[in-house]
Design an enzyme around this catalytic site. Structure first.
Site, PDB file in Angstrom:
ATOM      1  N   HIS A 132       1.301   0.629 -13.190  1.00  0.00           N
ATOM      2  CA  HIS A 132       2.037  -0.607 -13.464  1.00  0.00           C
ATOM      3  C   HIS A 132       3.533  -0.293 -13.577  1.00  0.00           C
ATOM      4  CE1 HIS A 132       2.561  -4.703 -14.888  1.00  0.00           C
ATOM      5  NE2 HIS A 132       3.421  -4.206 -15.764  1.00  0.00           N
ATOM      6  N   GLY A 192       0.784  -1.231   0.000  1.00  0.00           N
ATOM      7  CA  GLY A 192       0.000   0.000   0.000  1.00  0.00           C
ATOM      8  C   GLY A 192       0.816   1.281   0.000  1.00  0.00           C
ATOM      9  N   MET A 200      -3.896  -7.057  -7.231  1.00  0.00           N
ATOM     10  CA  MET A 200      -3.326  -8.104  -8.083  1.00  0.00           C
ATOM     11  C   MET A 200      -4.401  -9.052  -8.633  1.00  0.00           C
ATOM     12  SD  MET A 200      -0.422  -7.197  -8.471  1.00  0.00           S
ATOM     13  CE  MET A 200       1.107  -6.544  -7.864  1.00  0.00           C
ATOM     14  N   ARG A 201      -5.370  -8.453  -9.332  1.00  0.00           N
ATOM     15  CA  ARG A 201      -6.510  -9.209  -9.798  1.00  0.00           C
ATOM     16  C   ARG A 201      -7.082  -8.500 -11.025  1.00  0.00           C
ATOM     17  NH1 ARG A 201      -8.819 -13.008  -6.981  1.00  0.00           N
ATOM     18  NH2 ARG A 201      -7.402 -12.721  -5.262  1.00  0.00           N
ATOM     19  N   LEU A 202      -7.500  -9.276 -12.013  1.00  0.00           N
ATOM     20  CA  LEU A 202      -8.124  -8.656 -13.185  1.00  0.00           C
ATOM     21  C   LEU A 202      -9.514  -8.158 -12.828  1.00  0.00           C
ATOM     22  CD1 LEU A 202      -7.373 -10.943 -16.273  1.00  0.00           C
ATOM     23  CD2 LEU A 202      -6.687  -8.567 -15.933  1.00  0.00           C
ATOM     24  N   ASN A 246      -5.099   2.320 -13.390  1.00  0.00           N
ATOM     25  CA  ASN A 246      -4.132   1.421 -12.761  1.00  0.00           C
ATOM     26  C   ASN A 246      -2.734   1.990 -12.924  1.00  0.00           C
ATOM     27  OD1 ASN A 246      -3.110  -1.033 -11.600  1.00  0.00           O
ATOM     28  ND2 ASN A 246      -2.600  -1.752 -13.658  1.00  0.00           N
ATOM     29  N   ASN A 294       1.565   3.021  -2.562  1.00  0.00           N
ATOM     30  CA  ASN A 294       0.872   3.953  -3.467  1.00  0.00           C
ATOM     31  C   ASN A 294      -0.390   4.508  -2.826  1.00  0.00           C
ATOM     32  OD1 ASN A 294       2.143   4.271  -6.293  1.00  0.00           O
ATOM     33  ND2 ASN A 294       2.430   2.100  -5.790  1.00  0.00           N
TER      34      ASN A 294
END
Ligand code: GAR
Length: 188
Positions: A109, A12, A90-92, A107, A14
């Site tokens: 990345h 966390g 960490m999930r679509l 998002n 971010n």
């Protein structure tokens, strides 16, 4: 004021950078909810310390992605959420959330997409031996890190870099870029 929910699964940092930007006045939005899919994530302690409401769920307790996303949607409605900000989630994202929040999910990345999507982007870049990697903020679509790019910053890879040292420099860039991009989006 626009209401934002952050989705996170781990440390966390971010999330914290966004909270700090709001506190400093450089980001004008309300972070009214943290959605977390991991009851052991450190980000939960950060939310507690900052007095931010949390919705934690265990994906294993649901038969389908759609069933937990429906529950998330209910929480988002309760808090009048306008924007979903993924920060190490960490999930679509599935069609249930996408159809309601299309164009309002972003998002961050740790690579220059479309290079090194998916898990362990920093390890992938080191493995590939490239001289430069970076950070991307992008809109979320149904793919894995495939949505329209909003902003990118380069980060050089040094010959002395370990995964740890590179991750530290990448995250320092993330912590500046994410609040700045969001502030810009909210001004539009
Ligand atoms: C961040 O580096 C973020 O870019 C990455 O996870 C980390 C979360 O760190 N996200 C992805 O790899 C998404 N595919 P944090 O929990 O300290 O913010």
């Amino acid at each position: 004021m626009k209401q934002m929910a952050v989705f996170a699964s781990g440390n966390g940092s971010n999330f914290q950078a966004l909270v700090d930007a709001i506190k400093s006045g450089s980001l004008q939005t309300e972070l009214s909810l943290l959605v977390c899919d991991n009851k052991n994530a450190f980000v939960l302690e950060r939310a507690l310390a900052e007095n931010i409401k949390v919705f934690v769920f265990d994906p294993k307790q649901y038969e389908t992605k759609s069933s937990f996303e429906k529950e998330i949607l209910r929480e988002l409605a309760i808090h009048d959420i306008d924007w979903i900000v993924l920060a190490g989630y960490m999930r679509l994202i599935g069609p249930t959330l996408l159809s309601k929040y299309s164009g309002r999910i972003i998002n961050i990345h740790p690579s220059l997409l479309p290079s090194f999507p998916g898990k362990d982007a920093i390890g992938q870049a080191l493995q590939a031996g490239v001289g430069t990697t970076g950070v991307t903020v992008h809109y979320v679509d149904e793919g894995m890190d495939t949505g329209t790019v909003i902003s990118q910053r380069e980060v050089p890879i040094l010959s002395t870099d370990s995964k740890d040292s590179l991750q530290k420099r990448i995250q320092a860039v993330e912590h500046e870029l994410y609040p700045a991009v969001l502030a810009e989006l909210l001004r539009k």
